[in-house]
Design an enzyme around this catalytic site. Structure first.
Site, PDB file in Angstrom:
ATOM      1  N   VAL A  49     -88.425  38.221 -33.502  1.00 33.21           N
ATOM      2  CA  VAL A  49     -88.602  39.626 -33.119  1.00 33.21           C
ATOM      3  C   VAL A  49     -90.095  39.974 -33.001  1.00 33.21           C
ATOM      4  CG1 VAL A  49     -88.294  42.015 -33.937  1.00 33.21           C
ATOM      5  CG2 VAL A  49     -86.399  40.380 -34.103  1.00 33.21           C
ATOM      6  N   VAL A 147     -66.267  42.219 -27.378  1.00 31.53           N
ATOM      7  CA  VAL A 147     -65.327  41.456 -26.536  1.00 31.53           C
ATOM      8  C   VAL A 147     -65.481  39.970 -26.819  1.00 31.53           C
ATOM      9  CG1 VAL A 147     -64.547  40.963 -24.190  1.00 31.53           C
ATOM     10  CG2 VAL A 147     -65.564  43.188 -24.709  1.00 31.53           C
ATOM     11  N   GLY A 149     -65.529  38.010 -29.473  1.00 32.55           N
ATOM     12  CA  GLY A 149     -66.274  37.481 -30.615  1.00 32.55           C
ATOM     13  C   GLY A 149     -67.610  36.860 -30.258  1.00 32.55           C
ATOM     14  N   ASP A 216     -55.427  45.739 -28.250  1.00 29.71           N
ATOM     15  CA  ASP A 216     -56.739  45.119 -28.471  1.00 29.71           C
ATOM     16  C   ASP A 216     -57.265  44.506 -27.159  1.00 29.71           C
ATOM     17  OD1 ASP A 216     -58.744  43.750 -30.503  1.00 29.71           O
ATOM     18  OD2 ASP A 216     -57.978  42.144 -29.236  1.00 29.71           O
ATOM     19  N   LYS A 220     -60.554  45.592 -24.550  1.00 28.44           N
ATOM     20  CA  LYS A 220     -61.540  44.615 -24.086  1.00 28.44           C
ATOM     21  C   LYS A 220     -61.543  44.539 -22.559  1.00 28.44           C
ATOM     22  CE  LYS A 220     -61.093  41.986 -28.389  1.00 28.44           C
ATOM     23  NZ  LYS A 220     -60.290  40.970 -29.088  1.00 28.44           N
ATOM     24  N   GLY A 324     -63.394  36.391 -36.152  1.00 29.31           N
ATOM     25  CA  GLY A 324     -63.859  35.751 -37.394  1.00 29.31           C
ATOM     26  C   GLY A 324     -65.241  36.248 -37.765  1.00 29.31           C
TER      27      GLY A 324
HETATM   28  N1  HSE Z   1     -57.558  40.762 -33.486  1.00 30.83           N
HETATM   29  C1  HSE Z   1     -58.399  40.193 -32.478  1.00 30.83           C
HETATM   30  C2  HSE Z   1     -57.806  38.893 -32.001  1.00 30.83           C
HETATM   31  C3  HSE Z   1     -59.805  39.913 -32.930  1.00 30.83           C
HETATM   32  O1  HSE Z   1     -56.769  38.444 -32.474  1.00 30.83           O
HETATM   33  O2  HSE Z   1     -58.381  38.312 -31.086  1.00 30.83           O
HETATM   34  C4  HSE Z   1     -60.650  41.139 -32.971  1.00 30.83           C
HETATM   35  O3  HSE Z   1     -60.818  41.689 -31.706  1.00 30.83           O
END
Ligand code: HSE
Length: 449
Positions: A49, A147, A149, A216, A220, A324
């Protein structure tokens, strides 16, 4: 040495470099990993940074949970007090949900802090308000972790591909449903028992609704479509079906066709039609059969992937862990370093790009192929009657398979491309035919023309 001293120590030689002060909202699976990395990687982050990052507070709902390795003095239940505290430069929001996350992010932005968030539901519901607040204060709003992970997909759409014309973004963006469908495919098990198994193994939540019913993935999809098509797309614009109706016989039928069933988030630019006005976009989440040769078919377990097609770059595939603590923290930290660097240079990254304001196509107008399963009486002429019904509604048949079942038969029809409206009208008409006992399943077929 306290945590604060450790992450904000002096630079090598000369005067201490003033730190950028970081507030963290939430200390669950992702938040605790973010806090740990901020402390453990402090010297690398400072070098990247150009100034130290000082973790000045962590807002949590309850103070009484032990949090190993983190200075108890950092914790507070007064989240609003933390984000509006004088001198906070950067706020990380990983509490999720709409409220209080929205009020806290808006407060942080209005107090002049840049915000990094993983909150897909909020961005899909009210992203425009957040962007506007960031713009007004001249600060950043970054959300790579919202979106898929750890997979870099927000920045590629927002920055790397911003000079190109994206025509489609198709993703497996929910790991829970991908895990369930993959197990159903590889083990031949039914949906209900696979869900119970996934819950026992920690792949599915005790309340699996947001994942299993596609909410979910729809949030996304809204974020991906907004970025890809420079158009505001909210969760309410996304057509959504979950996976609870997917049967073992759908999976087996897909397998016979050399395909696999996946829950897809499909964001597509409508084909150009001369004199038909601006091209619209369709955004939908539903189970679909895709050929096993398609790059998305090889995405197994709880992994995510996003397949992008654009005019100049062609086909791109982004793949990796979609959830995760550790993978999501990687995306959060990537954003944190980026907004911190911008802060050091007195710059800001991109804001909302919604200039194209494309219309959202209704699901009735969406064109794709279909796999339709029927139970019929095994009598002379039944095939001709069924075929005529498809033809009357302008739906062309590509293949038909028939399997005798005593005095009945199962027909599996795969169509050529047709509108959703035409296919729905066909199914309604099929259900009125005396020789058709039932239309047992209708599933879209994607991934080839
Ligand atoms: N619950 C989501 C999944 C992860 O199973 O991909 C978090 O967005």
């Amino acid at each position: 040495m306290t945590t604060t001293e450790k992450v904000s120590g002096p630079s090598t030689g000369g005067e201490p470099t003033p730190p950028l002060r970081v507030a963290l909202l939430g200390c669950g699976v992702v938040g605790s990993e973010v806090a740990r990395l901020l402390i453990d990687s402090a010297s690398d982050l400072r070098a990247r940074v150009g100034r130290p990052l000082e973790l000045v507070g962590i807002a949590v709902r309850r103070l009484n949970r032990p949090r190993e390795g983190l200075d108890a003095g950092l914790f507070t239940t007064d989240a609003e007090g933390l984000v509006s505290r004088s001198g906070v430069d950067l706020v990380i929001e990983v509490i999720g949900g709409i409220e209080p996350a929205r009020s806290l992010i808006l407060s942080a932005l209005r107090h002049g802090a840049s915000v990094v968030t993983a909150n897909k539901a909020l961005l899909a519901e009210d992203g425009a308000t957040l962007y506007a607040a960031a713009e007004q204060s001249g600060v950043d709003l970054y959300f790579e972790a919202a979106v898929a992970g750890a997979i870099p997909i927000v920045r590629p759409l927002r920055e790397s591909l911003v000079g190109d014309e994206i025509t489609s973004v198709i993703g497996i963006v929910n790991g829970t449903t991908n895990y369930i469908l993959d197990k159903m495919d590889s083990q031949g098990a039914g949906f209900a028992e696979t869900l119970v198994d996934a819950q026992a193994l920690g792949y599915a939540e005790a309340d699996p609704t947001a994942d299993v019913d596609g909410f979910d993935a729809a949030a996304k999809a809204a974020i991906l479509a907004s970025l890809a098509f420079h158009t505001r797309v909210g969760a309410a614009d996304v057509y959504r079906e979950g996976i609870s109706e997917v049967t073992t016989s759908d999976i087996a039928s897909a397998r016979e066709m050399g395909s696999v069933v996946k829950l897809l988030a499909l964001c597509e630019l409508s084909p150009a039609v001369d004199g038909a006005g601006p091209r619209g976009v369709s955004v939908r989440v539903h189970p679909a059969m895709i050929p096993r040769s398609h790059p998305l078919a090889s995405v197994t377990g709880a992994y995510n992937a996003v397949f992008v097609e654009s005019r100049s770059a062609g086909r791109l595939m982004f793949y990796g862990p979609g959830a995760g603590g550790s993978p999501t923290a990687s995306a959060v930290l990537g954003d944190l370093v980026t907004v911190a660097r911008n802060r050091v240079r007195g710059a800001a990254g991109p804001g909302e790009s919604s200039y194209a304001a494309r219309p959202i196509d209704p699901i009735d107008d969406v064109v794709t192929r279909y796999h339709v399963c029927l139970e019929v009486a095994d009598v002379t002429g039944v095939l001709a009657t069924v075929a005529a019904c498809f033809a009357e509604h302008g739906v062309s048949i590509q293949t038909v398979r028939q399997q005798g079942r005593g005095t009945d038969a199962q027909l599996v029809v795969v169509t050529h491309r047709a509108t959703d409206a035409a296919l729905s009208a066909t199914v309604r008409a099929l259900r009125t035919l005396p020789s058709v006992r039932d239309v047992t399943s209708v599933m879209r077929v994607e991934g080839e023309t």
